[in-house]
Write an enzyme that holds these catalytic residues in place. Structure first.
Site, PDB file in Angstrom:
ATOM      1  N   SER A 314       0.845  -1.200   0.000  1.00 14.43           N
ATOM      2  CA  SER A 314       0.000   0.000   0.000  1.00 14.43           C
ATOM      3  C   SER A 314       0.875   1.242   0.000  1.00 14.43           C
ATOM      4  CB  SER A 314      -0.885   0.013   1.242  1.00 14.43           C
ATOM      5  OG  SER A 314      -0.116   0.208   2.419  1.00 14.43           O
ATOM      6  N   ASP A 315       0.337   2.353  -0.487  1.00 16.81           N
ATOM      7  CA  ASP A 315       0.979   3.624  -0.205  1.00 16.81           C
ATOM      8  C   ASP A 315       0.678   3.955   1.253  1.00 16.81           C
ATOM      9  OD1 ASP A 315       2.425   5.944  -0.472  1.00 16.81           O
ATOM     10  OD2 ASP A 315       1.429   6.579  -2.303  1.00 16.81           O
ATOM     11  N   LEU A 316       1.451   4.858   1.811  1.00 18.61           N
ATOM     12  CA  LEU A 316       1.413   5.091   3.255  1.00 18.61           C
ATOM     13  C   LEU A 316       0.003   5.450   3.727  1.00 18.61           C
ATOM     14  CD1 LEU A 316       3.066   5.324   5.851  1.00 18.61           C
ATOM     15  CD2 LEU A 316       3.475   7.721   5.289  1.00 18.61           C
ATOM     16  N   SER A 318      -2.855   4.057   3.037  1.00 21.44           N
ATOM     17  CA  SER A 318      -3.979   3.954   2.104  1.00 21.44           C
ATOM     18  C   SER A 318      -4.977   2.875   2.504  1.00 21.44           C
ATOM     19  CB  SER A 318      -3.484   3.712   0.675  1.00 21.44           C
ATOM     20  OG  SER A 318      -2.905   2.440   0.534  1.00 21.44           O
TER      21      SER A 318
END
Length: 796
Positions: A314-316, A318
């Protein structure tokens, strides 16, 4: 009796050997899949969930003088949460509050990585080594490392081989300090210049982005992850993140299915085919489905259709954003289940899965096999990287590899090749080194951090060469170089325009360095994701920052008093060269009309001052090409060159064409194109179209040319672009020399997604457009496709 005694002794020995035998997962001779299965069978649910947590790393070490140790927070995270990875452990910047004093220098970074790894290996039940993931968009984001131009500048090189060398250098610096994963490249298409992260992309085109992305993956990962000098490449961001509505970072995007698959996914697919082992999801939703919970993308497309074997991350934050931003889940456990079941393996933040994922398992929202599948993908790469056998690095050797003379020279070369000469009226450039007086003016002329872009660490003194320093280094002591800052990028409370005017009047030429900045400072506030927060109007201090993650724009005009400064200097009558240092296309219409020479440097990195001086004084012949179109006005957006037909009609106030088109860039040399030959082979096998032509350097100086081949499908069953880049090549030609260029097109170059959502090669006529930019077409030809073929589209 003796036989029974011997048998008893044998059995006792066998039992002892079995008790002391190495587990399969620790046996380097065992096949990877067997090792992963064995390890999974030994793990508790809590340990499995922990392996999917990549937590913020800069708080996980303690630095006391020269002594580096693990922190209590780290030991607790390992002991209680069984974490499997850290992110940005070696990062230093205002967000992390790590400075040149409190952060880690190269040798210290390697010691810290070894200490963290030692605790994970020696103080846990199974001794699973740690993954350290680091930011690597234009160099490792750590103290002392080499700072290359940002990606939009890298894209301006149009040189995949050069970027592969650069990526290999970045990987060497990361791996030598104990890192294993490099976040990059960013493969988003930037078709919305108001968006804050344009600088992190390779521009607006899928073919250019694909070629450069593949080069980066090959450079970062090399031929073997066990090499000790390579890292896993994490592709960003999956998917269609660079075209948010209104330019709002992380906002929803609305490409149709056909546009998604024809434009936004091909760079990712190309990088996956090149062997990329990690993919990061994006914050945005597409057609109402958040990317971090999009099974169609994460499983159907990425794995079933493309055959991806690595792990997704995941992006931070998300995963939590499924609850707090997108509101598609009511609880953290539901969000964790949505993400993992969709195919999202790893949690960058440490709080999207963790207890929430444990709860999801306990509630039956996530199955045991589903959890094992995600954990196995992470463990597989730890095995394939050889971390179970060799988790540590040589700190002394790693320190020597960082910012080596070879890497500094490479940074200069990338910067040189990235510079785009936009205009050069009456051949004002190159400047003569015999000039007796030069005025260097502007807020970006002598500002090291404004030159470097976002995702950059604090810099040791003397590391960065500014434009002012580069110019001073080129001329003799007899040349008077006068520097006046003139104004700030944004702040209007103080300026010295009168001083700049006086300096320009007394000089033979004025070099005015303007643009923008992504330089963070310790006054800036940040969101939990690390994106900067734009301060409210009326604050006591205004930073230069107008670009970089979180700094979206409503206009593209020069901010502060920069336009006023430029107009005052031009009014003096002294010849003016404008150098642009910035992270996105800006409104250059006035300077295009009134300034004789414009040179775009984007954010050129630590060697930017040298590279710019090389070009300004003719020691290097510029050949950079724009990877993104530059509009005349924000009201024209979007202006990307390969929009679907029909052609855009004109506005009442102005035409619809960009100020500078995709692929534009001038040279001090001139090149002529001739002898186009297009040959089609279709009857004896797969479609092959050979395009040949000649390029001659008709000038008296050597230079690089970037030949570009565009294709137009004249009649198609669905709407297609007026033109689409298909092939390009950058090459060097000595004065007066000629070279034949050969491009080969295949079925993938002419295919489209038809009305039945199948990939189809349709019979018909195609026009070949060859030239020096998307608008500077020098040669035209055609070929006809007679056969037809179809295949299912990804995800259908």
């Amino acid at each position: 009796m003796r036989a029974y005694l011997i048998l008893g002794l044998y059995l006792m020995g066998a039992a002892a050997r079995a008790q002391t035998a190495r587990p399969v997962y620790q046996d380097p001779q065992a096949p990877t899949e067997e090792r992963v299965r064995d390890l999974l069978a030994r793990m508790t649910v809590e340990e499995k969930v922990g392996q999917l947590s990549t937590v913020l790393g800069w708080e996980m070490y303690e630095k006391k003088g020269a002594r580096i140790t693990t922190s209590a927070a780290y030991r607790k995270a390992v002991d209680e949460r069984h974490i499997g990875a850290l992110w940005a452990t070696l990062r230093a910047d205002p967000w992390t509050k790590k400075t040149l004093t409190t952060g880690l220098h190269p040798g210290q970074a390697a010691h810290a990585a070894n200490a963290l790894q030692k605790y994970a290996v020696e103080h846990t039940r199974l001794g699973i080594p740690l993954f350290l993931a680091e930011e690597c968009p234009h160099g490792h984001m750590a103290i002392g490392t080499t700072v290359f131009p940002t990606a939009i500048g890298q894209g301006s090189t149009w040189n995949p081989a050069l970027l592969q060398r650069m990526a290999a250098a970045i990987a060497l610096e990361v791996r030598g300090q104990g890192g294993h994963i490099g976040y990059g490249p960013v493969l988003d298409l930037a078709r919305e210049p108001r968006w804050s992260r344009v600088e992190e992309t390779y521009g607006e085109d899928p073919v250019l982005t694909s070629e450069l992305g593949v080069a980066m993956v090959k450079g970062l990962q090399g031929s073997s992850l066990k090499s000790g000098v390579n890292v896993i490449s994490t592709l960003k961001h999956f998917a269609a993140y660079g075209v948010p509505e209104g330019g709002h970072n992380g906002g929803s995007s609305s490409p149709g299915y056909r546009e998604l698959h024809q434009s936004y996914l091909p760079p990712m697919r190309a990088a996956v085919r090149a062997g990329a082992q990690s993919v990061m999801t994006s914050y945005n939703s597409i057609d109402g489905v958040p990317s971090s919970a999009n099974q169609g993308l994460l499983t159907d497309v990425l794995r079933t259709q493309w055959g991806f074997q690595g792990f997704t991350v995941s992006d931070l934050g998300s995963i939590s954003g499924l609850v707090t931003s997108h509101h598609v889940a009511a609880t953290p456990a539901e969000a964790a289940a949505l993400a993992l079941n969709a195919g999202l393996d790893d949690d960058l933040s440490g709080y999207g899965y963790d207890q929430a994922l444990l709860q999801a398992v306990q509630q039956g929202l996530v199955s045991g096999p589903g959890l094992d599948r995600a954990v196995g993908r992470v463990l597989r790469l730890k095995v394939e990287m050889g971390l179970f056998e060799n988790p540590y690095v040589n700190a002394r050797q790693g320190a020597r590899q960082v910012n080596s003379p070879a890497h500094v020279q490479l940074a200069r070369q990338v910067a040189q090749e990235s510079l785009v000469l936009l205009k050069n009226e009456h051949n004002l450039l190159p400047l003569a080194k015999s000039l007796t007086s030069i005025a260097v003016i502007g807020p970006n002329a002598d500002n090291i951090y404004n030159q470097l872009g976002d995702y950059t660490a604090p810099q040791p003194a003397g590391r960065i060469v500014t434009v002012l320093e580069g110019i001073k280094g080129k001329v003799s002591a007899a040349t008077k170089v006068t520097y006046v800052r003139g104004c700030a990028i944004r702040d209007t409370t103080s300026a010295d325009i009168a001083g700049a005017v006086a300096a320009a009047r007394q000089a033979q030429v004025a070099v005015v360095v303007l643009g923008g900045s992504s330089a963070r400072d310790f006054r800036t506030e940040y969101q939990s994701t690390g994106a900067a927060t734009v301060p409210p109007a009326g604050g006591t201090a205004i930073s230069d920052m107008e670009s970089g993650e979180g700094y979206d724009r409503a206009t593209l005009d020069l901010l502060g008093k920069q336009q006023e400064l430029l107009q005052a200097v031009v009014k003096t009558g002294t010849p003016v060269v404008v150098v642009l240092i910035k992270g996105r296309p800006l409104n250059l219409s006035w300077m295009q009309a009134h300034v004789p020479a414009l040179l775009d440097a984007w954010y050129p990195g630590q060697e930017g001052g040298h590279a710019l001086a090389d070009v300004l004084f003719g020691d290097y012949n510029p050949a950079g090409r724009l990877p993104i179109s530059v509009p005349k006005h924000v009201g024209q957006l979007p202006v990307y060159y390969n929009a679907p037909r029909p052609a855009r009609q004109e506005y009442v106030e102005m035409d619809a064409r960009p100020l500078y088109c995709f692929g534009h860039g001038l040279s001090y040399a001139q090149f002529a194109y001739s002898d186009l030959q297009v040959t089609t082979r279709e009857s004896t096998g797969p479609l092959k179209v050979e395009v040949r032509f000649k390029v001659k350097n008709t000038s008296a100086r050597a230079g690089d040319e970037v030949a570009q081949l565009y294709l137009r499908d004249e009649v198609s069953s669905v709407v297609t672009p007026l033109k689409q880049l298909k092939k390009f090549r950058r090459f060097h030609l000595p004065a007066g020399q000629q070279q034949e260029v050969v491009f080969e097109l295949g079925a993938e170059d002419v295919q489209l997604l038809n009305q039945q959502l199948e990939w189809a090669v349709e019979p018909g006529v195609f026009t070949v457009l060859v030239g020096a930019s998307s608008e500077d077409i020098r040669l035209r030809g055609q070929f006809t496709v007679t056969g037809a073929s179809t295949r299912p589209a990804a995800g259908r």
